[in-house]
Design a protein around this motif. Sequence first.
Motif, mmCIF file in Angstrom:
data_model
loop_
_atom_site.group_PDB
_atom_site.id
_atom_site.type_symbol
_atom_site.label_atom_id
_atom_site.label_comp_id
_atom_site.label_asym_id
_atom_site.label_seq_id
_atom_site.Cartn_x
_atom_site.Cartn_y
_atom_site.Cartn_z
ATOM 1 N N ASP A 147 0.858 -1.188 0.000
ATOM 2 C CA ASP A 147 0.000 0.000 0.000
ATOM 3 C C ASP A 147 0.895 1.239 0.000
ATOM 4 N N PRO A 148 0.812 2.078 -1.058
ATOM 5 C CA PRO A 148 1.726 3.228 -1.148
ATOM 6 C C PRO A 148 1.723 4.103 0.107
ATOM 7 N N ALA A 149 0.551 4.336 0.697
ATOM 8 C CA ALA A 149 0.491 5.199 1.878
ATOM 9 C C ALA A 149 1.229 4.559 3.056
ATOM 10 N N TRP A 150 1.047 3.251 3.229
ATOM 11 C CA TRP A 150 1.735 2.552 4.339
ATOM 12 C C TRP A 150 3.243 2.540 4.104
ATOM 13 N N LEU A 151 3.653 2.278 2.856
ATOM 14 C CA LEU A 151 5.087 2.237 2.531
ATOM 15 C C LEU A 151 5.744 3.584 2.811
ATOM 16 N N GLU A 152 5.004 4.656 2.515
ATOM 17 C CA GLU A 152 5.522 5.998 2.738
ATOM 18 C C GLU A 152 5.628 6.290 4.232
ATOM 19 N N ARG A 153 4.567 5.984 4.965
ATOM 20 C CA ARG A 153 4.539 6.306 6.404
ATOM 21 C C ARG A 153 5.472 5.433 7.232
ATOM 22 N N ARG A 154 5.481 4.144 6.935
ATOM 23 C CA ARG A 154 6.231 3.219 7.792
ATOM 24 C C ARG A 154 7.684 3.064 7.364
ATOM 25 N N LEU A 155 7.934 3.170 6.045
ATOM 26 C CA LEU A 155 9.288 2.891 5.572
ATOM 27 C C LEU A 155 9.905 4.071 4.815
ATOM 28 N N GLY A 156 9.190 5.184 4.755
ATOM 29 C CA GLY A 156 9.734 6.373 4.091
ATOM 30 C C GLY A 156 9.985 6.184 2.599
ATOM 31 N N ILE A 157 9.202 5.306 1.966
ATOM 32 C CA ILE A 157 9.402 5.044 0.537
ATOM 33 C C ILE A 157 8.579 6.050 -0.273
ATOM 34 N N ASP A 158 9.254 6.897 -1.068
ATOM 35 C CA ASP A 158 8.463 7.887 -1.812
ATOM 36 C C ASP A 158 8.150 7.457 -3.235
ATOM 37 N N ASP A 159 8.869 6.437 -3.752
ATOM 38 C CA ASP A 159 8.483 5.923 -5.069
ATOM 39 C C ASP A 159 8.098 4.443 -4.944
ATOM 40 N N PRO A 160 6.841 4.186 -4.617
ATOM 41 C CA PRO A 160 6.443 2.787 -4.410
ATOM 42 C C PRO A 160 6.182 2.038 -5.717
ATOM 43 N N GLY A 161 6.350 2.707 -6.874
ATOM 44 C CA GLY A 161 5.993 2.124 -8.176
ATOM 45 C C GLY A 161 6.457 0.688 -8.376
ATOM 46 N N PRO A 162 7.775 0.433 -8.273
ATOM 47 C CA PRO A 162 8.245 -0.943 -8.524
ATOM 48 C C PRO A 162 7.673 -1.960 -7.538
ATOM 49 N N ILE A 163 7.478 -1.534 -6.289
ATOM 50 C CA ILE A 163 6.924 -2.462 -5.284
ATOM 51 C C ILE A 163 5.478 -2.813 -5.636
ATOM 52 N N VAL A 164 4.718 -1.787 -6.005
ATOM 53 C CA VAL A 164 3.308 -2.000 -6.339
ATOM 54 C C VAL A 164 3.184 -2.875 -7.587
ATOM 55 N N GLU A 165 4.024 -2.616 -8.552
ATOM 56 C CA GLU A 165 3.991 -3.390 -9.804
ATOM 57 C C GLU A 165 4.342 -4.863 -9.530
ATOM 58 N N HIS A 166 5.357 -5.063 -8.708
ATOM 59 C CA HIS A 166 5.750 -6.431 -8.362
ATOM 60 C C HIS A 166 4.633 -7.141 -7.585
ATOM 61 N N ALA A 167 4.035 -6.414 -6.653
ATOM 62 C CA ALA A 167 2.985 -7.014 -5.828
ATOM 63 C C ALA A 167 1.779 -7.406 -6.673
#
Length: 477
Positions: A330-350
């Motif tokens: 979840d882009p919002a969770w990745l940003e808040r919990r792990l400070g990830i600002d470009d979740p694109g590759p993670i979301v695509e892989h998931a």
Amino acid sequence: MDLDDYRQEAEAFVSALDREYYLHFSGRQDEFAIEAIYERHARLFSRESVEALRETDNRTLLKFAAEGYVEQALKDLSAEFARLEASLEVEVDGETYPYRQAAVVQANEADASRRRALEAARNELVARRLNPLLREMFDRSRELVRDLGWPSVRAMTEELSGIDLGALREQTDSFLAATEADYEATVEPPLRAQLGLGFDELERADLAAFFRAPSLDEQFPAERLLPTFDETRAGLGLENGSPGNVIVDAEPRPNKTPRAFCAPVRVPEEVYLVLTRVGGREDYETLLHEAGHAEHFSHVDRALPVEHRYLGDNSVTEGFAFLFQHLTEDPAWLERRLGIDDPGPIVEHARASKLVFLRRYCAKLAYELDLQGEGDPAGLDALYAQRLSDAVHVDWPDTSWLIDVDPFFYVAAYLRAWALETHLRRELRTRFGEVWFEDPRAGDLLRELWSIGQRERADELLRRLTGAELDFSALLD
Ligand SMILES: [Zn+2]
């Protein structure tokens, strides 16, 4: 029959069995002494108990007794199987690994030819050492179900769970058809990004390494794993509700199973969350999945009868597990919990991994309906390989036609859980916004849903919550 006596003994049994399961599969104890537990509680699963429960309208306890009747008759074989599996070693290029660890080694292996060698060695052990025992267990279980008067496992499961597996299959067949055309185009870009392979070269041996996604490791640091879990609970206001009920076991041990699991030994007050670290993203995904189970079980109302705390429709607990698991993409969770600002590759892989999984499970359901139907199982290993190959678009070996089957159509619980999770997540977003996981009101809602354990089936829970029907086509979005 005195239902309260039966319930009390059922709880003692389930609790003892889950404890033994926890101790063995966490690698704390070599023995897996389930025979003695079945013997101590043999009356739960006698013919007389099954018949007496038939006279009540408690289908959940009848399901428990009928499945237990089969399982207790297979207990010696099951225990033998677990011991054998724990004792086996896989040998590749002069190196040996415990069989249960070999899957982890394979998922972490960057070299495709070594992955394939490991897979071949594992398959060889399954075929030569494990399949004879699995076949014996399969044949026995068919006879036992017939002894109880059902023509097949399918008929027994449908009657006692109230789930129409044929209707579910129509939905999953439609899903397979609807996703066929875009399947490779969705999966291939992240597949190339992770493994440098396209579908023309992909083998089943590579799939675990693809799901593992080593290139995403840096974004999922090991030292943030347990803190993100604690922060997620805190965000939902859950840490006050059940102090100490969830016990996280993340220590490495040689014989720990590579499959993470939750053992609800005493519901709600003693729930183990067992994790084997593989590394990177996958640890987050499995921790959050099992955390969903653990939170669910640890919030169940103690006053409910045993069948609603431990038994019932497992699509419900799996749905909550998928809800938590989904946070790791979840882009919002990745940003808040792990400070990830470009979740694109993670979301695509998931997205790609999930599509592979969903199609695999759709094919498994269709296959298991044949396997667990009334017909002769001859040739079903080939049918298994065919269905899985067609769904996943790799050559799927027939070796795992029995080991890939979870008892009593657990496959349907996963499929229904994916649908439930999709609906639940939408509802949480609608009510509490994109960062619902930081809203204690979302936690309150979940706590309320968890408190009833599995008293309602997934479809009943969803209908009460949103009025929607539990339909697998929700996944198409
Ligand atoms: Zn699960």
